[in-house]
Design an enzyme around this catalytic site. Structure first.
Site, mmCIF file in Angstrom:
data_model
loop_
_atom_site.group_PDB
_atom_site.id
_atom_site.type_symbol
_atom_site.label_atom_id
_atom_site.label_comp_id
_atom_site.label_asym_id
_atom_site.label_seq_id
_atom_site.Cartn_x
_atom_site.Cartn_y
_atom_site.Cartn_z
ATOM 1 C CD GLU A 130 1.007 6.435 2.984
ATOM 2 O OE1 GLU A 130 1.629 5.949 2.014
ATOM 3 O OE2 GLU A 130 1.180 6.044 4.151
ATOM 4 C CG ASP A 172 -2.842 3.959 -0.748
ATOM 5 O OD1 ASP A 172 -1.692 4.158 -0.312
ATOM 6 O OD2 ASP A 172 -3.206 4.358 -1.884
#
Length: 374
Positions: free
Chosen positions: A159, A167
């Site tokens: 990410e 996350d």
């Protein structure tokens, strides 16, 4: 979160994965089956690499709650043979975010609630991590008691390459890996293949892909009383990478030393000073990532190391909301997924320029109606 489309390359080309769209879809996107008190969930979007969308989440969550009180075991797998679950449609999420549509944040909340349920389910949860297992796929597997890798398993949390955070509970499972491996994986997006996932602790068991159907059938027949023995048996029989050591083992001393600090500038300095080929490649990789995302990720993992899964997910909702407010997430998605020029213009451009107060702002509580409720 995970990303859309798979990019070829080595350390300096972080893979980007397919659709976590937020539009509704047909009910056959998830298949449910019960055999002898064993529930089997099949994520059934093979053309989209079984990426989670909101429709799927809204089907899986209540079914897990129902099965928790009725069955003995839950198994989850992906259809098609290429992916367990390959993450999210960040293009749709950023479009919603730009328009001020709360659907983007609502998606994260629904996903994180499901992540918590998989980690706290009262009955054994077995994830067959066959194929691409990234972002949302990690959230659907790593929190469960049993995770089975195959020779096709490909794990990453890439990410930071699009200006976002690892996350789906990354702040919980990543800092609990050996040494500083979790922080290394979180910042660099490094990919683990096959049995490396067992060595790293991403998976608990292994199975040759040709034997997966047999494993599912045996668990369905044997039930919870034989579950551990069956999984152990298939791990012992698995031929792929048999006897092969962890590919990162020769570099763990470097990883533990260079990533010893929670300060990204110190990590970059340590890698540069190390001078080895491995450290130089990782240094070059980190220089391409969003500086803001790396700073927040390092702090996210530092805090997550002492938090419960539920509290980690509450923290991640605050962070995902703040990323939706700022520049880098949108710019990273533009550069990697929309225009595909692979040249994001980060703001700020370097870690040294990241404001000193950014951690306080990102981690601050949200208004009460936006905090994650379980």
């Amino acid at each position: 979160m995970a990303l859309r489309g798979v990019m070829r390359g080595t350390l300096n080309r972080v893979p980007v994965l397919a659709s976590r769209g937020m539009t509704s879809a047909a009910s056959d996107e998830v298949l449910f089956e019960v055999k002898n008190r064993v529930g089997i969930i099949t994520m059934n979007r093979p053309k989209q690499l079984n990426a989670l969308n909101l429709n799927m989440i809204r089907q899986i969550h209540p079914k897990l709650k129902e099965w928790e009180s009725q069955l003995d075991v839950v198994m989850i797998r992906g259809a098609g043979g290429k992916a367990f679950c390959a993450g999210g449609d960040v293009v749709s999420i950023t479009k919603a975010g730009r328009a001020g549509d709360p659907l983007a944040g609502d998606f994260f909340r629904a996903e994180y609630r499901l992540n918590r349920l998989t980690g706290e389910l009262a009955i054994p949860y077995v994830a067959l991590q066959h194929g691409i297992t990234m972002g949302g796929g990690c959230g659907m597997s790593v929190h469960g008691k049993y995770r089975v890798c195959t020779e096709k398993t490909l794990f990453a949390m890439p990410e930071t390459a699009i200006g976002f955070l690892p996350d789906v509970g990354g702040s919980h499972f990543l800092p609990r890996l050996q040494g500083r491996l979790g922080l290394f994986l979180a910042l660099s997006g490094y990919r683990l293949k096959g049995r490396d996932n067992l060595h790293a602790g991403i998976s608990t068991h292994a199975c040759d892909s040709t034997s997966l159907d047999d494993l599912v059938a045996e668990v369905a027949e044997g039930g919870v009383s034989r579950l551990q023995a069956i999984l152990d048996s298939y791990t012992q029989k698995a031929e792929f990478d048999k006897g092969k050591p962890f590919s990162l083992e020769p570099h763990m001393e470097t990883i533990n030393r260079c990533f010893a600090s929670d300060s990204v500038p110190e990590i970059l300095s340590a890698l540069e000073k190390d001078g080895s080929e491995f450290a130089s490649k990782i240094h070059a990789t980190l220089l391409k990532m969003s500086p803001t995302a790396m700073v927040i990720t390092a702090e996210q993992l530092r805090r997550g190391a002492s938090l419960s899964l539920a509290d980690c997910l509450r923290m991640e909702v605050r962070l995902s909301d703040r990323f939706l407010e700022d520049h880098d997430f949108y710019e990273g998605v533009r550069a990697v997924l929309v225009d595909k020029d692979q040249s994001p213009v980060w703001k700020p451009a370097t870690v040294a320029q990241v404001p000193a107060d950014i951690v306080d702002r990102y981690f601050a509580p949200l208004p009460a109606d936006r905090e994650l409720q379980f």
